[in-house]
Structure formats: structure tokens, C-alpha cells
Design a protein around this motif. Structure first.
Motif, mmCIF file in Angstrom:
data_model
loop_
_atom_site.group_PDB
_atom_site.id
_atom_site.type_symbol
_atom_site.label_atom_id
_atom_site.label_comp_id
_atom_site.label_asym_id
_atom_site.label_seq_id
_atom_site.Cartn_x
_atom_site.Cartn_y
_atom_site.Cartn_z
ATOM 1 N N PRO A 102 42.510 83.600 68.013
ATOM 2 C CA PRO A 102 41.513 84.174 68.916
ATOM 3 C C PRO A 102 41.235 83.205 70.067
ATOM 4 O O PRO A 102 41.154 81.988 69.859
ATOM 5 C CB PRO A 102 40.279 84.359 68.034
ATOM 6 C CG PRO A 102 40.817 84.445 66.645
ATOM 7 C CD PRO A 102 42.017 83.544 66.625
ATOM 8 N N GLU A 103 41.115 83.746 71.242
ATOM 9 C CA GLU A 103 40.892 82.946 72.448
ATOM 10 C C GLU A 103 39.659 82.058 72.304
ATOM 11 O O GLU A 103 38.601 82.505 71.871
ATOM 12 C CB GLU A 103 40.712 83.888 73.635
ATOM 13 C CG GLU A 103 40.604 83.200 74.974
ATOM 14 C CD GLU A 103 40.520 84.219 76.094
ATOM 15 O OE1 GLU A 103 41.172 83.975 77.122
ATOM 16 O OE2 GLU A 103 39.824 85.243 75.933
ATOM 17 N N GLY A 104 39.827 80.780 72.647
ATOM 18 C CA GLY A 104 38.713 79.858 72.729
ATOM 19 C C GLY A 104 38.351 79.111 71.468
ATOM 20 O O GLY A 104 37.445 78.286 71.499
ATOM 21 N N ILE A 105 39.042 79.362 70.346
ATOM 22 C CA ILE A 105 38.635 78.646 69.136
ATOM 23 C C ILE A 105 39.384 77.325 68.948
ATOM 24 O O ILE A 105 38.992 76.511 68.126
ATOM 25 C CB ILE A 105 38.756 79.507 67.859
ATOM 26 C CG1 ILE A 105 40.203 79.819 67.510
ATOM 27 C CG2 ILE A 105 37.932 80.767 67.978
ATOM 28 C CD1 ILE A 105 40.375 80.378 66.108
ATOM 29 N N GLU A 119 46.832 82.373 72.731
ATOM 30 C CA GLU A 119 45.459 82.808 72.523
ATOM 31 C C GLU A 119 45.364 84.301 72.837
ATOM 32 O O GLU A 119 45.864 84.761 73.859
ATOM 33 C CB GLU A 119 44.507 82.028 73.424
ATOM 34 C CG GLU A 119 44.433 80.558 73.047
ATOM 35 C CD GLU A 119 43.371 79.828 73.818
ATOM 36 O OE1 GLU A 119 42.260 79.672 73.290
ATOM 37 O OE2 GLU A 119 43.662 79.442 74.965
ATOM 38 N N VAL A 120 44.728 85.022 71.942
ATOM 39 C CA VAL A 120 44.564 86.459 72.088
ATOM 40 C C VAL A 120 43.102 86.737 72.427
ATOM 41 O O VAL A 120 42.195 86.207 71.794
ATOM 42 C CB VAL A 120 44.961 87.185 70.786
ATOM 43 C CG1 VAL A 120 44.770 88.681 70.923
ATOM 44 C CG2 VAL A 120 46.394 86.850 70.409
ATOM 45 N N ALA A 121 42.876 87.574 73.448
ATOM 46 C CA ALA A 121 41.513 87.906 73.860
ATOM 47 C C ALA A 121 40.734 88.505 72.693
ATOM 48 O O ALA A 121 41.292 89.227 71.862
ATOM 49 C CB ALA A 121 41.538 88.893 75.021
ATOM 50 N N ASP A 122 39.450 88.181 72.621
ATOM 51 C CA ASP A 122 38.596 88.695 71.555
ATOM 52 C C ASP A 122 38.679 90.219 71.534
ATOM 53 O O ASP A 122 38.535 90.884 72.565
ATOM 54 C CB ASP A 122 37.146 88.239 71.781
ATOM 55 C CG ASP A 122 36.277 88.439 70.555
ATOM 56 O OD1 ASP A 122 36.807 88.395 69.430
ATOM 57 O OD2 ASP A 122 35.062 88.624 70.728
ATOM 58 N N GLY A 123 38.941 90.778 70.380
ATOM 59 C CA GLY A 123 39.083 92.224 70.246
ATOM 60 C C GLY A 123 40.457 92.723 70.615
ATOM 61 O O GLY A 123 40.709 93.926 70.565
ATOM 62 N N GLY A 124 41.376 91.842 70.967
ATOM 63 C CA GLY A 124 42.716 92.238 71.395
ATOM 64 C C GLY A 124 43.732 92.240 70.281
ATOM 65 O O GLY A 124 44.929 92.240 70.539
#
Length: 72
Positions: free
Chosen positions: A9-12, A47-52
Motif C-alpha cells: 500500500p502506498e506510503g507505508i 506502491e499501490v494507491a490506497d483502495g487500488g
């Protein structure tokens, strides 16, 4: 050519954690296949956008997984 593709998940993950994943994955491939694969090993940390992304027909979000919101 050994290849690993990780999706998070993006940003973790910060830069240091991504670098650690790359180094440890490369070391694992070298341990398994031998030193000669090091120059050809590719590790991709995406990184995958949240909810993506989803699992079992359910869209996953950081909130649903009980994780804190992404760092800014």
C-alpha cells in the motif's frame, strides 16, 4: 534472471525499508542460486494507491486492514 515484484500500500514503506527489501531479496537469490546471479537480479518494489487493490472480491484500504493512513 531472478526477479521479485513486491506490491505494498502506498506510503507505508520509507526509502530505507525499500532498500532493505531489495538487499535482502538479492541476498536470498544469491544464497539459493549462487553469486553469479547478483548482477542479473531485479527487485521491483511498487506502491499501490490506497483502495487500488483487493482480495476475495473486496477492495482493500489501509483502514480496512487496520493500518495507519499513509505518511505525507
Amino acid at each position: 534472471m531472478p526477479f521479485a515484484n513486491y506490491k505494498f500500500p502506498e506510503g507505508i514503506l520509507d526509502h530505507a525499508r525499500k532498500e532493505e527489501i531489495i538487499h535482502r531479496t538479492t541476498a536470498m537469490f544469491v544464497e539459493y542460486f549462487g553469486e553469479e546471479v547478483r548482477p542479473y537480479t531485479v527487485v521491483l518494489v511498487e506502491e499501490v494507491a490506497d483502495g487500488g487493490w483487493g482480495r476475495a472480491d473486496e477492495t482493500l484500504t489501509l483502514e480496512k486492514m487496520g493500518l495507519p493512513p499513509k505518511r505525507t
